[in-house]
Design a protein around this motif. Sequence first.
Motif, PDB file in Angstrom:
ATOM      1  N   LEU A 147       0.800  -1.221   0.000  1.00 61.65           N
ATOM      2  CA  LEU A 147       0.000   0.000   0.000  1.00 61.65           C
ATOM      3  C   LEU A 147       0.831   1.268   0.000  1.00 61.65           C
ATOM      4  CD1 LEU A 147      -2.822  -1.003   2.493  1.00 61.65           C
ATOM      5  CD2 LEU A 147      -2.813  -1.123   0.021  1.00 61.65           C
ATOM      6  N   ILE A 190     -12.137   3.734  -6.024  1.00 58.24           N
ATOM      7  CA  ILE A 190     -11.321   3.437  -4.835  1.00 58.24           C
ATOM      8  C   ILE A 190     -12.054   3.800  -3.549  1.00 58.24           C
ATOM      9  CG2 ILE A 190      -9.278   4.178  -3.558  1.00 58.24           C
ATOM     10  CD1 ILE A 190      -7.703   4.047  -6.054  1.00 58.24           C
ATOM     11  N   PRO A 191     -12.684   4.984  -3.445  1.00 60.10           N
ATOM     12  CA  PRO A 191     -13.376   5.289  -2.187  1.00 60.10           C
ATOM     13  C   PRO A 191     -14.461   4.268  -1.863  1.00 60.10           C
ATOM     14  CG  PRO A 191     -13.247   7.241  -3.561  1.00 60.10           C
ATOM     15  CD  PRO A 191     -12.765   6.111  -4.393  1.00 60.10           C
ATOM     16  N   VAL A 241     -12.830   1.019  -0.632  1.00 64.57           N
ATOM     17  CA  VAL A 241     -12.348   1.121   0.753  1.00 64.57           C
ATOM     18  C   VAL A 241     -13.528   1.175   1.710  1.00 64.57           C
ATOM     19  CG1 VAL A 241     -11.000   2.485   2.346  1.00 64.57           C
ATOM     20  CG2 VAL A 241     -10.210   2.165   0.036  1.00 64.57           C
ATOM     21  N   ASN A 242     -14.613   1.852   1.325  1.00 58.86           N
ATOM     22  CA  ASN A 242     -15.798   1.859   2.179  1.00 58.86           C
ATOM     23  C   ASN A 242     -16.314   0.448   2.401  1.00 58.86           C
ATOM     24  OD1 ASN A 242     -16.140   4.417   3.010  1.00 58.86           O
ATOM     25  ND2 ASN A 242     -17.437   5.036   1.293  1.00 58.86           N
ATOM     26  N   MET A 290      -8.039   3.359   7.339  1.00 57.63           N
ATOM     27  CA  MET A 290      -8.402   2.970   5.970  1.00 57.63           C
ATOM     28  C   MET A 290      -9.043   4.140   5.236  1.00 57.63           C
ATOM     29  SD  MET A 290      -9.809  -0.903   5.817  1.00 57.63           S
ATOM     30  CE  MET A 290     -10.350  -1.381   7.422  1.00 57.63           C
ATOM     31  N   SER A 291      -9.939   4.872   5.919  1.00 58.11           N
ATOM     32  CA  SER A 291     -10.631   5.947   5.205  1.00 58.11           C
ATOM     33  C   SER A 291      -9.651   7.062   4.842  1.00 58.11           C
ATOM     34  CB  SER A 291     -11.802   6.475   6.030  1.00 58.11           C
ATOM     35  OG  SER A 291     -11.364   7.279   7.069  1.00 58.11           O
ATOM     36  N   TYR A 324      -6.458   6.661   4.235  1.00 52.01           N
ATOM     37  CA  TYR A 324      -5.625   6.151   3.149  1.00 52.01           C
ATOM     38  C   TYR A 324      -6.352   6.306   1.818  1.00 52.01           C
ATOM     39  CZ  TYR A 324      -2.958   2.958   0.265  1.00 52.01           C
ATOM     40  OH  TYR A 324      -2.229   2.412  -0.748  1.00 52.01           O
ATOM     41  N   SER A 325      -7.654   5.985   1.834  1.00 51.22           N
ATOM     42  CA  SER A 325      -8.390   6.078   0.562  1.00 51.22           C
ATOM     43  C   SER A 325      -8.478   7.526   0.114  1.00 51.22           C
ATOM     44  CB  SER A 325      -9.769   5.469   0.712  1.00 51.22           C
ATOM     45  OG  SER A 325     -10.732   6.440   0.975  1.00 51.22           O
ATOM     46  N   MET A 340      -5.169   8.365  -1.520  1.00 57.04           N
ATOM     47  CA  MET A 340      -5.033   7.775  -2.851  1.00 57.04           C
ATOM     48  C   MET A 340      -5.914   8.500  -3.864  1.00 57.04           C
ATOM     49  SD  MET A 340      -2.769   5.697  -2.485  1.00 57.04           S
ATOM     50  CE  MET A 340      -2.662   4.797  -4.023  1.00 57.04           C
ATOM     51  N   GLU A 341      -7.106   8.890  -3.386  1.00 49.48           N
ATOM     52  CA  GLU A 341      -8.029   9.594  -4.277  1.00 49.48           C
ATOM     53  C   GLU A 341      -7.393  10.900  -4.757  1.00 49.48           C
ATOM     54  OE1 GLU A 341     -12.640  10.886  -3.867  1.00 49.48           O
ATOM     55  OE2 GLU A 341     -11.611  10.063  -2.145  1.00 49.48           O
ATOM     56  N   HIS A 354      -4.662  10.160  -7.305  1.00 54.18           N
ATOM     57  CA  HIS A 354      -5.148   9.747  -8.619  1.00 54.18           C
ATOM     58  C   HIS A 354      -5.842  10.871  -9.359  1.00 54.18           C
ATOM     59  CE1 HIS A 354      -3.932   5.659  -8.582  1.00 54.18           C
ATOM     60  NE2 HIS A 354      -4.478   5.445  -7.408  1.00 54.18           N
TER      61      HIS A 354
END
Lengths: 471, 444
Positions: free
Chosen positions: B132, B365-366, B369-370, B427-428, B430-431, B434-435, B438
């Motif tokens: 990750l 991705i969101p 991850v959700n 996790m949220s 991290y997403s 990443m969002e 991207h």
Amino acid sequence: MSDATSSRPPPRDARPVEWRALAIQIAIALAILWLGWQAIGNVAENMRARNIPSNFDFLSATAGFDLNQSLIAYSATSTYGRAFLVGLLNTLAVAAIGIFFATIIGFAVGVARLSQNWMAAKLATIYVEVIRNTPLLLQLFFWYTAVLAPLPGPRQSISLPALGLRMPDPQAGMAAITAFALASFVLLSVRNQIKGSAIKAAGYAISALFMILMIVAILFGPRVAGFGNAVGILDIRDGAYVFLNNRGLFLPFPSLGEAAIWLPAIILASAIGATGFSFWAKSQREEKGRILPVFWISMLILIVPAALTIWAAGSSVTIDYPQLRGFNLAGGVRVYPEFFALVLGLSLYTASFIAEIVRAGILSVAKGQSEAALALGLRRPTILKLVIIPQAMRVVIPPLTNQYLNLTKNSSLAVFIGFPDLVQIFVGTVLNQTGAMIQIISITMAVYLVISLLTSLAMNFYNNKMALSER
Amino acid sequence: MGATSSTGPTSPSQPSFVRSAMTADRSPPVPTSGPLAWLRDNLFPGPMSAVATILGLLFLLWVIPPLARFLFLDAIWSADNGDACRAPEAGACWAYVRQKFGFFMYGSYPREDVWRVNLTLVAGAVLTLWMLWPDARGRGGAALAFFTVYPVLAFGILTGSPPFPIGWLPSSPEGQIAWMVLIVALFATASTLFYLNRYTGWAIAIFGFIAWSELGSWWSSLELPLVGTHLWGGIFVSLLVATVGIVFSLPLGIALALGRRSQMPVLRFLSVMLIEFVRGVPLITVLVMANTMLPLFVPDSWSPDRLLRPLIGVALFSAVYMAEVVRGGLQSVPKGQYEGAMSLGLSWWQMTRLVVLPQALVTVIPGIVNSFIALFKDTTLVAIVGIFDFLKAVDTGRLDPVWAGPKISTTGYVFAAIFYFIFCFGMSRYSMMMERRHSAGRSR
């Protein structure tokens, strides 16, 4: 979009050649059929070997267990089918009450997250992040075991409020409420007809004065006029209405007497009438540009018939207050701790998701929309009502329905804290007693599936109606 | 007007419209920066807002001091039993958490063997972080290891049976576990093959198979004691259920989403039925079904392991939610992308793998991850079929007579809440990161 590859003759190899696609599908169908055949054979054999009943006769057998919370008559001598009905109704009740509170809390928190007020926005954010990022089951355990169970016993109940208002004579009270509603409506409609700012201000002043006079009259009028033996339509009551202790939450409850048959029917009819009126008012607005006071007239339609019914029923309508008798509380309505913890946990949990949906919905309305409306000369409340909310609702409603479904499905967590919902009664107790696992699990799943599919159908209908019609 | 302004003042005396005295100074403008301005703009912009601020402050004053007292000031940090925690003025009983930590972490896994759990957890954590970490080298390799080699070795280490199923019959307990491993491995290989170049994938699969069968005999010589799944419990099982759910749900969900958008009616019908059916029922009923009905569907001697049943239920349940998320991503890929890929002469598999999926997955991705966060929270429900996950361990620990007391349950729940919060919140975040990365290329 859905058939991106079918619009024109596909190039070589772009999708499986017809015969290949056919072969694959036949192979899959045969494999599934073979697996299903094997499974059915295994099930039949295993059920015979373990002596598991394979019909639905158990539904009419005597259940033999008691349930403490039931909306319909139920005893240990009732049938399993009756127990199923009790569970289904309990599930629906939890879902309905949970949805009601989750919506209110969710909308409030969602708006607060967008508030200009730093404090409100931050508190709402903390609420959403903490609730969303911990499991619902943990929250249910917390409310049930760590908050409600250690509460004091009935004699040391937490009581709210220490002082309250009561209505000693409901007949006079309802007459006064009807009069108040009618009078304020007349006044408002007269005021809306007045043009010119000075006269309008006078109109506001007169209505405010009138309202104050009405309230004074309601509070003290009968005393002055010497009506019956009433001391006032509203009266200060010494003592609490609401008690919270380790046996549950105790609330006052109306006892309808003779009006019990009529009142629900009349309230339902008024609700239908009010809805019909608001649709008619909307069509008037869209076709003729006539703006009607929808809220006030709807309130009038809702309040006046119900109040008149209570008035007509006379003294048979009373309110039953919980009171301490001996070592327990009697009267009113008792909300069991399991039910209370379940509704509390479900509402708070779902509200955090609804808050995010509401926030996204409001943010999705482009700023130009409200600017254009301002440029047209609309006022802020009108913009909110006619421009922002309708567009936000288009984004909000589908995921909101999903959350309502999630809440309904999550109510099955009742089994962990011992509230008799559908899963706890049917998949828990009845399954253990009868062993008819296939029938019981299928019925339970079918219930949830029917609820989901009905909601999906309604949602598709709504989406088709609300979707932006693009050129 | 024009005449007056063009001629201007002509007489030497001051005309009447010119001021003879200076005007009074205007008050300085209201500051728009600095702490006072911030307070005014953000806390007291209007009367209603001021009321809300004051109510909020009162709420904080009402909540924070008792909370701080309970969690820190009055808390019991070390004790041998629950006596100190039962005192009425005592706060949270962290001593209980310290004492019970082994139980919360490993359940009833034999204490002399917990190094096996630790090894698995550390290896999993390293691989996850590597996979990750945004700019790490060899992320693809880490992902490959995490989805193929790691599950197989992890099952082997945790159960103690060689991760090679040939020779084991499904009827013996070791055989069942070995079959679990085989299923995982086959699945992992299949989903990896899908992502790799066809030849590389096959090469890895064949070499892996040879290495694996060699490993089997070597593994037996290690003579690790067998640990049945009935002893597994605690955080370790929660993480295991979540990991299995995540590893299976993403590829299965992609497959179901592709099936739902397929041109083949049979495939589409089956996918839609499965997705809508599982989405319409609560997870608890899926778990109960997996637990009680799965053993009926197979011959008696094949009856699946008690941990495997809820794992199947959880994987299936999260896969259908994942399928809907992925479907959203597939729908967001513009038609031109499909047409472009077809005009290049790509086959359906190439088009899906190289053009459609990379774009579809990045968009959602969101949502993915959700789903993972929801799955992680839902692992608590496996307790309904008797699996001893972390929350179940916490809920059981409070009944221990040595510690039982009024503060114990709250302490345990607060500890559990902190654990779940760290994972889900992490996790949220991290997403979201990443969002942002991207969308950097797309945002103007």
